[in-house]
Structure formats: structure tokens, C-alpha cells
Write a protein that holds these residues in place. Structure first.
Motif, mmCIF file in Angstrom:
data_model
loop_
_atom_site.group_PDB
_atom_site.id
_atom_site.type_symbol
_atom_site.label_atom_id
_atom_site.label_comp_id
_atom_site.label_asym_id
_atom_site.label_seq_id
_atom_site.Cartn_x
_atom_site.Cartn_y
_atom_site.Cartn_z
ATOM 1 N N HIS A 104 1.455 15.109 20.781
ATOM 2 C CA HIS A 104 2.554 15.865 20.193
ATOM 3 C C HIS A 104 3.203 15.131 19.023
ATOM 4 O O HIS A 104 3.327 15.667 17.922
ATOM 5 C CB HIS A 104 3.591 16.178 21.278
ATOM 6 C CG HIS A 104 4.536 17.264 20.892
ATOM 7 N ND1 HIS A 104 5.738 17.015 20.281
ATOM 8 C CD2 HIS A 104 4.444 18.615 21.006
ATOM 9 C CE1 HIS A 104 6.356 18.155 20.047
ATOM 10 N NE2 HIS A 104 5.599 19.146 20.484
ATOM 11 N N ALA A 105 3.650 13.896 19.243
ATOM 12 C CA ALA A 105 4.366 13.171 18.184
ATOM 13 C C ALA A 105 3.408 12.746 17.066
ATOM 14 O O ALA A 105 3.673 12.974 15.885
ATOM 15 C CB ALA A 105 5.074 11.954 18.777
ATOM 16 N N GLY A 160 0.566 13.940 16.256
ATOM 17 C CA GLY A 160 0.011 15.086 15.562
ATOM 18 C C GLY A 160 0.990 15.779 14.640
ATOM 19 O O GLY A 160 0.588 16.477 13.713
ATOM 20 N N GLN A 161 2.283 15.606 14.888
ATOM 21 C CA GLN A 161 3.291 16.191 14.008
ATOM 22 C C GLN A 161 3.503 15.375 12.750
ATOM 23 O O GLN A 161 3.876 15.909 11.712
ATOM 24 C CB GLN A 161 4.645 16.287 14.732
ATOM 25 C CG GLN A 161 4.781 17.455 15.674
ATOM 26 C CD GLN A 161 6.219 17.649 16.103
ATOM 27 O OE1 GLN A 161 7.075 17.900 15.287
ATOM 28 N NE2 GLN A 161 6.462 17.524 17.389
ATOM 29 N N GLN A 162 3.280 14.069 12.854
ATOM 30 C CA GLN A 162 3.695 13.200 11.762
ATOM 31 C C GLN A 162 2.520 12.480 11.111
ATOM 32 O O GLN A 162 2.136 12.775 9.981
ATOM 33 C CB GLN A 162 4.722 12.190 12.296
ATOM 34 C CG GLN A 162 5.461 11.429 11.208
ATOM 35 C CD GLN A 162 6.707 10.740 11.756
ATOM 36 O OE1 GLN A 162 7.348 11.234 12.670
ATOM 37 N NE2 GLN A 162 7.031 9.590 11.195
ATOM 38 N N GLN A 163 1.904 11.560 11.815
ATOM 39 C CA GLN A 163 0.927 10.680 11.191
ATOM 40 C C GLN A 163 -0.384 11.371 10.793
ATOM 41 O O GLN A 163 -1.048 10.937 9.859
ATOM 42 C CB GLN A 163 0.599 9.527 12.143
ATOM 43 C CG GLN A 163 1.788 8.631 12.482
ATOM 44 C CD GLN A 163 2.350 7.943 11.252
ATOM 45 O OE1 GLN A 163 3.299 8.425 10.650
ATOM 46 N NE2 GLN A 163 1.761 6.838 10.870
ATOM 47 N N ILE A 211 -0.934 14.633 9.885
ATOM 48 C CA ILE A 211 -0.895 15.808 9.016
ATOM 49 C C ILE A 211 -1.551 15.521 7.660
ATOM 50 O O ILE A 211 -2.245 16.378 7.099
ATOM 51 C CB ILE A 211 0.548 16.295 8.821
ATOM 52 C CG1 ILE A 211 1.088 16.828 10.152
ATOM 53 C CG2 ILE A 211 0.628 17.376 7.758
ATOM 54 C CD1 ILE A 211 0.322 18.012 10.702
ATOM 55 N N TRP A 267 -4.402 23.747 15.160
ATOM 56 C CA TRP A 267 -3.873 22.389 15.383
ATOM 57 C C TRP A 267 -2.945 22.449 16.600
ATOM 58 O O TRP A 267 -1.792 22.855 16.499
ATOM 59 C CB TRP A 267 -3.140 21.935 14.127
ATOM 60 C CG TRP A 267 -2.743 20.491 14.051
ATOM 61 C CD1 TRP A 267 -1.479 19.990 14.061
ATOM 62 C CD2 TRP A 267 -3.612 19.351 13.911
ATOM 63 N NE1 TRP A 267 -1.499 18.625 13.924
ATOM 64 C CE2 TRP A 267 -2.797 18.203 13.840
ATOM 65 C CE3 TRP A 267 -5.000 19.201 13.850
ATOM 66 C CZ2 TRP A 267 -3.317 16.922 13.701
ATOM 67 C CZ3 TRP A 267 -5.521 17.920 13.719
ATOM 68 C CH2 TRP A 267 -4.686 16.803 13.646
ATOM 69 N N LEU A 319 -0.842 20.852 19.631
ATOM 70 C CA LEU A 319 -0.139 19.607 19.923
ATOM 71 C C LEU A 319 0.283 19.579 21.386
ATOM 72 O O LEU A 319 1.110 20.383 21.830
ATOM 73 C CB LEU A 319 1.085 19.452 19.012
ATOM 74 C CG LEU A 319 0.777 19.442 17.510
ATOM 75 C CD1 LEU A 319 2.052 19.223 16.717
ATOM 76 C CD2 LEU A 319 -0.258 18.378 17.167
ATOM 77 N N ARG A 320 -0.312 18.646 22.123
ATOM 78 C CA ARG A 320 0.013 18.480 23.543
ATOM 79 C C ARG A 320 -0.519 17.139 23.997
ATOM 80 O O ARG A 320 -1.621 16.736 23.617
ATOM 81 C CB ARG A 320 -0.630 19.595 24.368
ATOM 82 C CG ARG A 320 -0.155 19.636 25.813
ATOM 83 C CD ARG A 320 -0.919 20.670 26.629
ATOM 84 N NE ARG A 320 -2.281 20.238 26.945
ATOM 85 C CZ ARG A 320 -3.372 20.912 26.658
ATOM 86 N NH1 ARG A 320 -3.290 22.057 26.010
ATOM 87 N NH2 ARG A 320 -4.572 20.450 26.979
ATOM 88 N N SER A 326 7.908 12.504 26.572
ATOM 89 C CA SER A 326 7.987 12.811 25.136
ATOM 90 C C SER A 326 8.397 11.583 24.343
ATOM 91 O O SER A 326 9.462 11.003 24.578
ATOM 92 C CB SER A 326 9.007 13.936 24.888
ATOM 93 O OG SER A 326 9.309 14.046 23.507
ATOM 94 N N TYR A 330 9.253 11.556 21.199
ATOM 95 C CA TYR A 330 10.430 11.897 20.401
ATOM 96 C C TYR A 330 11.708 11.867 21.238
ATOM 97 O O TYR A 330 12.762 11.429 20.770
ATOM 98 C CB TYR A 330 10.258 13.277 19.757
ATOM 99 C CG TYR A 330 9.409 13.273 18.508
ATOM 100 C CD1 TYR A 330 9.462 12.220 17.616
ATOM 101 C CD2 TYR A 330 8.554 14.327 18.219
ATOM 102 C CE1 TYR A 330 8.684 12.207 16.466
ATOM 103 C CE2 TYR A 330 7.773 14.330 17.070
ATOM 104 C CZ TYR A 330 7.845 13.262 16.195
ATOM 105 O OH TYR A 330 7.075 13.250 15.051
#
Length: 298
Positions: free
Chosen positions: A94-95, A97-100, A102, A119, A121-122, A217, A219
Motif C-alpha cells: 500500500h505505502a 505502491g503509492q509513493q516510491q 509510481i 495497479w 495496492l494491498r 499500515s 502510513y
């Protein structure tokens, strides 16, 4: 066969129906049709329980193999050439895949305009066949012998807290001094204890902790740390800006938890479509930069 595999992996007809985007009566009819076709009872069902029969267990293993071979055959016909096309389904943490990830994903899409990407995220282990996933990026060790696991890199982890957690005291220098502070836990990787190793001497310290918050999580862990609720161990890439702005401070900086390996995983198959092969190439090429840009501690 696809419905049967999904039922078994989902654990119920209703959950399988939700995953396949259909109704429970439709799922039940498909299962009955398969049982009539084979002349076998595959599942024993009651009001509250469902379990495989002996024939069902054999059928489940063979069905997974048949579906994997069919997907490989389909992919070979549709996109095994040099020009990738079609939809690639990727599961990422999740984390991360959202940031690094992309930026590498954007690079992949720019290179191959005939490909689209789901894409997803889990955190956790994917069900490749039931969910139609082509590949997954996993943080942590991979133990499933049924998948190809390509080690991409590793994520350094450091100990941090908000300055308020120290209450004006000097930051701890030795790992043992962290035991008296309130803690937060990332239950995916540590819960009631955490091992820290000294970068210079290799000395190892095992801390027993009683976390005030335990979460899955990354985040949420960071947010709780920023609010001063406790000490945590987290991925260095996520914390670099907070450390630079002094919203968080690194505690016992010579001590770190073991780095977490990053793998790209996908099922064994005889054929791999070009969209998957090219994605593997892009991610492998990009990963050193992704981790190298993580900031303090790696």
C-alpha cells in the motif's frame, strides 16, 4: 474451474461471488454444473461450513494448474511478441505502491503505450489465479515455492520518534535505552519484540515492547509517531522528509532493524506475455534509484 478455485480460496460462495462480480446463485449453479460434468462431489456444504471432499482436493490442485496453463496459453497468443499490449494487473504494498513505485510505473507506461495497468495496492500475499494478478511486489521474505521470486533490493529500517516523546531528555544512544519509552508496532513485521543491530560492532539487542498502537499500515504508523504517541521502527524512505524537517528524530542512530527484502513475484509458467517481461525489466532497472533516493539511513 475458475469459479471453483475462487470459491475454495475465498472460503465461501458469497465471497467468491463478490470477487467475481456476480451473484451467489450464479456461483452455486456454476459449481453444480462442474460437479455434474465431472460426476463428482467437490464440496461438502452445510448451513455454516464448507469443506473440500477428497475428490475436491485433487480437483482443486489440478484446476489451479490447468488455469495457470490456460492463462499462459492465452497470454502467448495475445502478447508474447516484442510489442507489449493488453492489461497488466500488479499488486503492490500500500505505502510503497503509492509513493516510491509510481515513477517506475509511469516510465513503463510511457515506453509501452499499448499497455494499461491495474495497479492494486494491498499488503499481503496475492491469490494470482483467483484475482487474475500477473505479478506482485512484496516486501519481506517469500516462502511460496509455486512462484518465481526476483530479489530487487532491500528497505533499510530505522528507529524514530517525535521530539516530544523524549520529554526534553537526551536521545538514547544504546538500543537498550529504548525499552523504557512508549512504543508503536507495525504488526506485519514486529509486534511484541524488535531486534536491533549495531552497525559498527554487530552487537544485537532484542527489545520486548508493549505497543500502545499496533497497526498493519505503514502510513498509520508514521501518523501516530508524528503525533508523539511513541517510538517506532519504519522504512527509512518514508521518514526522510520528517527527519529533515525535525518532525521526527532518529533514536540510537547506530542501531537498525534488519532491512526488509523487496521481491517481484509471479507464478511459474511456460510462457510469459511481453507486458510482464518488460515490466520486470523496468522495475529491476529502476529499483536502485528508488531505494537510493530514500534519504537518511538509505
Amino acid at each position: 474451474m475458475q469459479t471453483f478455485v475462487t470459491i475454495v480460496e475465498a472460503g465461501s460462495l458469497s465471497t467468491a461471488a463478490a470477487q467475481l462480480g456476480t451473484t451467489q446463485p450464479t456461483i452455486s449453479r456454476r459449481l453444480q454444473a462442474l460437479e455434474r460434468l465431472l460426476g463428482l462431489a467437490l464440496l461438502q456444504r452445510s448451513t455454516h461450513t464448507m469443506k473440500l471432499t477428497a475428490d475436491g482436493e485433487r480437483c482443486f490442485e489440478r484446476a489451479k494448474e490447468l488455469l495457470a496453463n490456460w492463462l499462459a496459453f492465452e497470454a502467448d497468443l495475445r502478447g508474447v511478441g516484442d510489442e507489449p499490449e493488453g492489461t497488466l494487473r500488479v499488486l503492490a504494498p500500500h505505502a510503497f505502491g503509492q509513493q516510491q513505485l509510481i515513477a517506475p510505473l509511469a516510465d513503463y507506461l510511457r515506453r509501452y503505450p499499448r499497455v494499461s495497468v491495474d495497479w492494486l495496492l494491498r499488503d499481503g500475499t496475492p491469490n494470482f489465479i483467483a484475482e487474475g494478478i500477473d505479478c506482485a511486489i512484496q516486501v519481506g521474505e517469500v516462502s511460496d515455492p509455486a512462484v518465481v521470486a526476483i530479489r530487487l533490493s532491500e528497505v533499510p529500517r530505522i528507529v524514530v520518534a517525535a521530539p516530544s516523546v523524549l520529554g526534553g531528555a537526551a536521545p538514547p544512544a544504546h538500543a537498550s535505552e529504548l525499552a523504557g519509552l512508549p512504543w508503536l508496532a507495525l504488526r506485519t513485521f514486529y509486534r511484541n519484540e524488535i531486534a536491533l543491530t549495531h552497525a559498527g560492532s554487530g552487537e544485537r539487542c532484542l527489545l520486548g515492547i508493549q505497543p500502545r498502537i499496533s497497526t498493519d499500515s505503514l502510513y498509520a504508523l508514521r501518523s501516530a509517531a508524528l503525533l508523539g504517541l511513541g517510538v517506532c521502527v519504519a522504512s527509512a524512505w518514508l521518514l526522510s522528509e520528517d527527519l529533515a524537517q525535525r518532525r521526527l528524530v532518529q533514536l540510537a542512530p547506530q542501531w537498525q532493524a534488519s532491512a526488509l527484502p523487496i521481491h517481484l513475484v509471479y507464478p511459474h509458467a511456460r510462457f510469459y506475455p511481453a507486458r510482464l517481461r518488460r515490466f520486470v525489466e523496468v522495475i529491476r532497472q529502476a529499483m536502485p534509484d528508488v531505494i537510493g533516493a530514500a534519504g537518511p539511513g538509505g
